[in-house]
Design a protein around this motif. Structure first.
Motif, PDB file in Angstrom:
ATOM      1  N   ASP A 413       0.839  -1.206   0.000  1.00 43.76           N
ATOM      2  CA  ASP A 413       0.000   0.000   0.000  1.00 43.76           C
ATOM      3  C   ASP A 413       0.872   1.253   0.000  1.00 43.76           C
ATOM      4  O   ASP A 413       0.570   2.240  -0.685  1.00 43.76           O
ATOM      5  N   LEU A 414       1.952   1.205   0.776  1.00 44.92           N
ATOM      6  CA  LEU A 414       2.866   2.340   0.834  1.00 44.92           C
ATOM      7  C   LEU A 414       3.570   2.533  -0.514  1.00 44.92           C
ATOM      8  O   LEU A 414       3.752   3.673  -0.969  1.00 44.92           O
ATOM      9  N   TYR A 415       3.945   1.437  -1.147  1.00 48.00           N
ATOM     10  CA  TYR A 415       4.522   1.542  -2.486  1.00 48.00           C
ATOM     11  C   TYR A 415       3.566   2.261  -3.430  1.00 48.00           C
ATOM     12  O   TYR A 415       3.958   3.152  -4.198  1.00 48.00           O
ATOM     13  N   ARG A 416       2.296   1.851  -3.400  1.00 49.11           N
ATOM     14  CA  ARG A 416       1.320   2.458  -4.291  1.00 49.11           C
ATOM     15  C   ARG A 416       1.154   3.949  -3.999  1.00 49.11           C
ATOM     16  O   ARG A 416       1.054   4.770  -4.917  1.00 49.11           O
ATOM     17  N   GLU A 417       1.131   4.293  -2.734  1.00 49.46           N
ATOM     18  CA  GLU A 417       0.963   5.699  -2.361  1.00 49.46           C
ATOM     19  C   GLU A 417       2.089   6.567  -2.912  1.00 49.46           C
ATOM     20  O   GLU A 417       1.873   7.698  -3.342  1.00 49.46           O
ATOM     21  N   PHE A 418       3.295   6.021  -2.929  1.00 50.66           N
ATOM     22  CA  PHE A 418       4.449   6.796  -3.384  1.00 50.66           C
ATOM     23  C   PHE A 418       4.749   6.595  -4.874  1.00 50.66           C
ATOM     24  O   PHE A 418       5.713   7.157  -5.383  1.00 50.66           O
ATOM     25  N   GLY A 419       3.935   5.808  -5.548  1.00 51.72           N
ATOM     26  CA  GLY A 419       4.151   5.605  -6.976  1.00 51.72           C
ATOM     27  C   GLY A 419       5.250   4.625  -7.304  1.00 51.72           C
ATOM     28  O   GLY A 419       5.739   4.600  -8.437  1.00 51.72           O
ATOM     29  N   TYR A 420       5.657   3.802  -6.344  1.00 49.85           N
ATOM     30  CA  TYR A 420       6.722   2.828  -6.575  1.00 49.85           C
ATOM     31  C   TYR A 420       6.180   1.473  -7.027  1.00 49.85           C
ATOM     32  O   TYR A 420       6.922   0.654  -7.563  1.00 49.85           O
ATOM     33  N   GLU A 421       4.923   1.225  -6.788  1.00 43.62           N
ATOM     34  CA  GLU A 421       4.321  -0.073  -7.126  1.00 43.62           C
ATOM     35  C   GLU A 421       3.905  -0.092  -8.590  1.00 43.62           C
ATOM     36  O   GLU A 421       3.395   0.894  -9.134  1.00 43.62           O
ATOM     37  N   SER A 422       4.138  -1.221  -9.242  1.00 46.00           N
ATOM     38  CA  SER A 422       3.695  -1.414 -10.616  1.00 46.00           C
ATOM     39  C   SER A 422       3.577  -2.906 -10.856  1.00 46.00           C
ATOM     40  O   SER A 422       3.900  -3.721  -9.996  1.00 46.00           O
ATOM     41  N   ASP A 423       3.115  -3.258 -12.054  1.00 49.35           N
ATOM     42  CA  ASP A 423       3.018  -4.677 -12.392  1.00 49.35           C
ATOM     43  C   ASP A 423       4.387  -5.340 -12.428  1.00 49.35           C
ATOM     44  O   ASP A 423       4.498  -6.559 -12.319  1.00 49.35           O
ATOM     45  N   THR A 424       5.414  -4.532 -12.586  1.00 47.60           N
ATOM     46  CA  THR A 424       6.761  -5.085 -12.731  1.00 47.60           C
ATOM     47  C   THR A 424       7.610  -4.977 -11.472  1.00 47.60           C
ATOM     48  O   THR A 424       8.741  -5.447 -11.450  1.00 47.60           O
ATOM     49  N   GLY A 425       7.123  -4.371 -10.422  1.00 54.85           N
ATOM     50  CA  GLY A 425       7.972  -4.262  -9.237  1.00 54.85           C
ATOM     51  C   GLY A 425       7.367  -3.346  -8.198  1.00 54.85           C
ATOM     52  O   GLY A 425       6.307  -2.770  -8.405  1.00 54.85           O
ATOM     53  N   PRO A 426       8.049  -3.192  -7.058  1.00 58.81           N
ATOM     54  CA  PRO A 426       9.297  -3.875  -6.703  1.00 58.81           C
ATOM     55  C   PRO A 426       9.047  -5.338  -6.305  1.00 58.81           C
ATOM     56  O   PRO A 426       7.992  -5.671  -5.766  1.00 58.81           O
ATOM     57  N   ALA A 427      10.017  -6.165  -6.580  1.00 56.01           N
ATOM     58  CA  ALA A 427       9.944  -7.564  -6.158  1.00 56.01           C
ATOM     59  C   ALA A 427      10.169  -7.658  -4.656  1.00 56.01           C
ATOM     60  O   ALA A 427      10.935  -6.885  -4.076  1.00 56.01           O
ATOM     61  N   LEU A 428       9.477  -8.589  -4.012  1.00 51.06           N
ATOM     62  CA  LEU A 428       9.628  -8.844  -2.584  1.00 51.06           C
ATOM     63  C   LEU A 428      10.097 -10.290  -2.401  1.00 51.06           C
ATOM     64  O   LEU A 428       9.557 -11.208  -3.026  1.00 51.06           O
ATOM     65  N   TYR A 429      11.082 -10.470  -1.567  1.00 53.62           N
ATOM     66  CA  TYR A 429      11.613 -11.807  -1.304  1.00 53.62           C
ATOM     67  C   TYR A 429      12.352 -11.740   0.022  1.00 53.62           C
ATOM     68  O   TYR A 429      12.452 -10.675   0.633  1.00 53.62           O
ATOM     69  N   GLY A 430      12.846 -12.862   0.502  1.00 48.13           N
ATOM     70  CA  GLY A 430      13.634 -12.791   1.725  1.00 48.13           C
ATOM     71  C   GLY A 430      13.519 -14.021   2.599  1.00 48.13           C
ATOM     72  O   GLY A 430      13.038 -15.082   2.190  1.00 48.13           O
ATOM     73  N   HIS A 431      13.964 -13.840   3.847  1.00 48.92           N
ATOM     74  CA  HIS A 431      14.037 -14.934   4.818  1.00 48.92           C
ATOM     75  C   HIS A 431      12.718 -14.972   5.592  1.00 48.92           C
ATOM     76  O   HIS A 431      12.634 -14.571   6.749  1.00 48.92           O
ATOM     77  N   PHE A 432      11.673 -15.484   4.948  1.00 52.03           N
ATOM     78  CA  PHE A 432      10.326 -15.377   5.489  1.00 52.03           C
ATOM     79  C   PHE A 432      10.152 -16.159   6.785  1.00 52.03           C
ATOM     80  O   PHE A 432       9.317 -15.815   7.614  1.00 52.03           O
ATOM     81  N   GLY A 433      10.932 -17.217   6.950  1.00 54.31           N
ATOM     82  CA  GLY A 433      10.816 -17.985   8.186  1.00 54.31           C
ATOM     83  C   GLY A 433      11.185 -17.180   9.414  1.00 54.31           C
ATOM     84  O   GLY A 433      10.790 -17.532  10.535  1.00 54.31           O
TER      85      GLY A 433
END
Length: 967
Positions: A413-433
């Motif tokens: 939601d924060l990405y969208r508010e700042f115009g950083y979100e799109s169909d192409t990114g940003p990608a999210l990944y990591g040490h989810f455990g």
């Protein structure tokens, strides 16, 4: 006068008193001006100590001058903690010793510069390893890991570095030096009785702990991945007053670590991987709490956007095909003493029932490939064609695993508010455990408005994580990226405690100042920023089509991840051969990229002021073998060979007389070879090698002999044969095959005709321009290549294939040509229609049956083939022929065309060959064939292998099989 105004006296004192290399030259300072972060600060100078005691003496000299100090390991920090206007102590070249191993106690003592993968290879024979393993494990040092409190995927099983350090030997700026670790009340009393500086420090630490204990327990997040802030919680009684634990993660702001006693874990010999697919990344995060009771040893989350970015960059294609259906994935790894135990643990998860598409992988090769998908995340998301560049900043936040799904939804939601979100990114990944999220965000760090938005986003994201009880950093530390934000997480009292802690160890603020305590603002010292105004060259020789035609953006591809600082002798990576044998930062791809970036200036404090005329940049590029390994191996696809050619072209522009004679001799070799062939001068030149070396100005080594008859002369006598049922192909008579090793070309003609093709050759002298490119004579290369393209245009427009035998020349057609002529359609046809011999026989000759060869072979793959064409078709063809080939992880042979013949390069050339290639040849049986398609590789083997082996081209090996079968 401050030390920054009088660095010469400081440098002189360091040289006089420190056993090590002292570098205050502009090139070294430029190479160390940044890490893997958004920040840039040019150091005062660099010290490379030969021993920990020498490093301690360097700190003493700095203290005498009041100079700040920064300890650095692999220089891959993502928060700016490895860049400062200070004396940088680089431990990674010499202080790399594993000093002792206590197998029964499962501990070892190391020096700070040892690389994690190197350490774990040395521990293998004991059945032990160091547990935390960041994605940079192939080049990160233990000192850097201690400084950042590193983690990695394996922290799911072993915890963070702070959980795996027994003791540290530390040095304060004032010269106080001691070992520290957990401290019982009895040990504390004994220390206090001594009344020395260590006693005073311990007394102050206990007072600090007692004053803030309740606030520490209240404000420190109770989550697996709290890395932000100092580890004041290590001082609590329940953690044994662990002073070593306190200092882990302090980012060189409190002490210098001289040695470390590490706690080790047993190697789990067997592993099994389950991959679960979900409709989105937040849904994957929601599933984590139900998986944790099954006790996986790693639990990673991967966004489909990351997968798409890797597909666009052609990373790990085999592994990507192993993924289940979904737009997000959990990679759940289990371990055991036996394969059955690991599989049983994995099946326990599967029997539990999950609303996900499932892939269960028991093949270690496929598991490793998928793991590479995850580890390639940083590079895969940094520079993707057609999209804005992405940057660190908010790349490793962490929350409790139970709140991870909620956090990811609110973060998007924060990405969208700042115009950083799109169909192409940003990608999210990591040490989810462990609730740790990695991401790179398309911040606009080039304009004032963009930087202001970056600041607002960072503040809002910090408030979000603090509200969820999380940590701003779950792995990479605070540095400058998040130091300013710490009050939002810890509150004013704990931040005041950080200040008191800093005053105990470093009251004068000389240790890595401006980080963590009294930090510089998060938008200061930006490597780019709205004031960055580099001198963008306009008269470029290459088109740099993947960087918008910008040389500045091309060299800015380097994100500092340091994969080029390879220390392993295995792993299938070619780059960066000169770093591998020198251990020098400026001789890594990253170091050279940094110097080129600094050469363009735009910061107002330039260290390299002569632009294209910079001798510092020329010196750094001098040991670049132009192997092109970085083009493929670098996650950001830095192409240093092209940058080198571009630089040399400008460096000598208008002053060709300044060029080394070897540039002219080796660059114009195709012309010389054509003259020698036309006048039949080969026997004469071959008898006068000393004169030839003197005239050419090249190294004192054996020169390749001109062949009695060129390939083209032979083919004109012989003429084409066979029915040509498959059509016509043009065999490219490169200079090396044509004039020096025509036997390779003759074998290729036989093999290609046997496969049903009609072979043709150009009638006269032709060249791809490679030797002019590699020596930086790019204008000449363009003219030569342009003539070649015009000569081949008719064949190409008819759809005809061009078969390349010499990998470096084939790579020009497949790579460099389009860089030089990005808009030329015939060049594009040349790129698409040029194939290797193996590609012709496997991809374009359906039903072809190679001769059967029952042999073993060692394959020395040419660097340019590795980087541009790949070796997959060769491996397929060799398998079909019954050849049991071992693809050597030897990297560059060290000759690299003109490089190994240039004066001053012989030692590095031979050292490259001695890393893996020559020892492996000595160990092989005499009946083992040595496959080496590259002329350079065959020449290096011929000249340096003491056993007298000769490398053979794939065409020659196949031709032998044809003769044996009577075909």
């Amino acid at each position: 006068m401050t030390v920054t105004e009088a660095p010469a006296a400081l440098a002189a004192a360091l040289r006089d008193r420190v056993d090590g290399e002292i570098r205050f030259d502009p090139g070294s300072r430029a190479a160390y001006s940044t890490d893997a972060s958004n920040f840039r600060q040019v150091p005062l100078g660099v010290v490379v100590p030969r021993t920990p005691d020498a490093g301690a003496e360097a700190v003493a000299v700095a203290r005498d001058f009041g100079a700040p100090v920064l300890s650095r390991g692999g220089g891959t920090s993502l928060a700016g903690q490895c860049a400062n206007t200070a004396v940088v102590v680089d431990w990674s070249k010499y202080c790399t010793t594993l000093e002792s191993v206590d197998v029964d106690g499962r501990t070892c003592v190391v020096q700070p510069g040892i690389v994690l993968d190197v350490l774990n290879r040395r521990l293998e024979r004991h059945g032990l390893r160091y547990g935390p393993e960041p994605a940079t494990h192939m080049n990160c040092t233990l000192g850097g890991m201690i400084g950042n409190n590193s983690c990695g995927a394996t922290a799911q099983r072993t915890g963070k570095v702070v959980d795996n350090v027994a003791r540290l030997e530390v040095l304060l700026y004032d010269g106080t030096r001691f070992w520290c670790g957990e401290t019982t009340d009895e040990e504390y009393a004994a220390i206090e009785r001594r009344g020395d500086p260590r006693a005073a420090i311990y007394r102050q630490l206990r007072a600090l702990r007692d004053a803030y204990a309740d606030e520490i327990r209240r404000r420190y997040p109770d989550i697996p991945r709290r890395v932000s802030g100092y580890n004041l919680d290590s001082l609590l009684p329940e953690h044994g007053f662990d002073v070593a634990g306190l200092l882990v993660g302090s980012e060189s702001t409190l002490v210098t670590v001289l040695r470390a006693e590490l706690e080790l874990v047993p190697v789990l010999p067997e592993r099994a991987l389950v991959v679960l697919g979900y409709p989105d990344i937040a849904a994957a995060a929601d599933a984590v709490p139900a998986i944790l009771p099954h006790e996986p040893i790693a639990l990673e989350g991967v966004d489909a956007k990351l997968i798409r970015d890797e597909q666009l960059k052609h990373l790990n294609p085999d592994a990507l095909g192993e993924l289940p259906q979904g737009k997000a994935f959990l990679m759940v790894q289990f371990g055991g003493e036996t394969a059955e135990e690991a599989r049983s643990r994995a099946e326990g998860l599967l029997h539990d029932g999950h609303r996900a598409d499932v892939r269960f992988l028991g093949d270690p090769v496929h598991e490793d490939e998928l793991w590479h998908v995850r580890e390639a995340g940083l590079g895969a998301t940094a520079h993707v064609a057609g999209r804005p560049d992405t940057f660190e900043g908010w790349e490793d936040s962490a929350v409790a695993p139970e709140r991870l799904g909620e956090y990811l939804r609110r973060l998007r939601d924060l990405y969208r508010e700042f115009g950083y979100e799109s169909d192409t990114g940003p990608a999210l990944y990591g040490h989810f455990g462990q609730g740790c999220v990695h991401t790179r965000i398309p911040f606009d760090l080039y304009t004032a408005d963009g930087v202001a938005a970056y600041r607002r986003f960072m503040e809002r994201a910090a408030d979000l994580v603090a509200a969820l009880g999380g940590s701003f950093s779950g792995e990479h530390g605070d540095g400058q990226s998040r130091g300013e934000l710490l009050p939002r997480m810890f509150g004013p009292e704990i931040v005041a405690a950080f200040g008191r802690l800093k005053a105990i160890f470093d009251p004068g603020d000389h240790m890595n100042p401006g980080k963590v305590v009294a930090p510089a603002p998060l938008d200061d010292h930006l490597r780019l920023g709205p004031d960055w105004a580099p001198a963008e060259p306009r008269d470029l020789r290459f088109g740099f089509p993947h960087d918008g035609g910008s040389f500045a953006q091309a060299v800015n591809r380097c994100v500092g991840v340091g994969r080029c600082r390879q220390h392993a002798t295995e792993g299938g990576q070619v780059m960066c051969p000169s770093y591998q044998v020198t251990g020098e930062e400026e001789h890594s791809t990253r170091g050279r990229a940094r110097l080129l970036f600094e050469m363009l200036g735009g910061h107002g404090d330039e260290t390299l002021r002569r632009g294209w005329r910079s001798e510092e940049v020329k010196d750094a590029l001098d040991l670049c073998l132009a192997c092109k390994g970085c083009r493929t191996d670098c996650p950001a696809n830095v192409d240093m060979a092209t940058y080198k050619a571009e630089f040399l072209s400008h460096h000598y522009e208008g002053r060709q007389w300044r060029r080394p004679r070897s540039d002219l001799a080796l660059g114009w070799l195709p012309v010389a070879a054509a003259v020698v062939a036309a006048l039949r001068l080969g026997p004469l030149v071959n008898r006068l090698p000393g004169l030839a070396r003197t005239v050419a100005g090249i190294a004192d080594r054996e020169l390749p002999a001109f062949a009695p008859e060129t390939l083209q002369h032979w083919f004109r006598r012989r003429g084409p044969r066979g029915d040509g049922a498959r059509g016509k192909v043009l065999l490219w008579p490169d200079t090396f095959t044509n004039g020096f090793h025509p036997q390779v070309g003759r074998a290729a003609v036989e093999v290609i005709e046997d496969a049903g093709w009609r072979v043709v050759l150009p009638p006269g002298p032709v060249c791809c321009g490679l030797t002019w490119i590699s020596t930086g004579q790019v204008d000449t290369a363009r003219r030569v290549l342009g003539r070649t393209v015009r000569l081949l245009a008719g064949h190409l427009r008819e759809g005809g294939l061009v078969v390349g035998l010499e990998p470096s020349c084939t790579a020009v057609f497949r790579g460099d040509a389009e860089e030089l002529f990005p808009a030329d359609l015939d060049v594009r046809r040349l790129r698409n229609q040029t194939v290797t011999l193996a590609e012709l026989l496997t991809r374009h000759s359906p039903g072809y049956r190679p001769p059967r060869l029952d042999v073993e072979a060692l394959a020395q793959v040419h660097c340019h083939q590795h980087a541009v064409m790949g070796f997959d078709a060769d491996e397929e063809l060799l398998r079909a022929a019954g050849v049991r080939a071992e693809h050597l992880d030897s990297g560059c042979c060290g000759l690299a065309g003109n490089f190994g013949f240039e004066r001053g390069h012989l030692e590095v050339s031979e050292a490259c060959a001695e890393r893996v290639l020559l020892p492996r040849l000595r160990a092989a049986g005499r009946e083992t064939a040595v496959l080496a398609d590259g002329f350079s590789c065959r020449t290096q083997i011929h000249q340096l292998d003491s056993g007298g082996r000769e490398g053979v081209h794939l065409a020659q090996l196949l031709a032998v099989g044809l003769h044996e079968e009577g075909r």
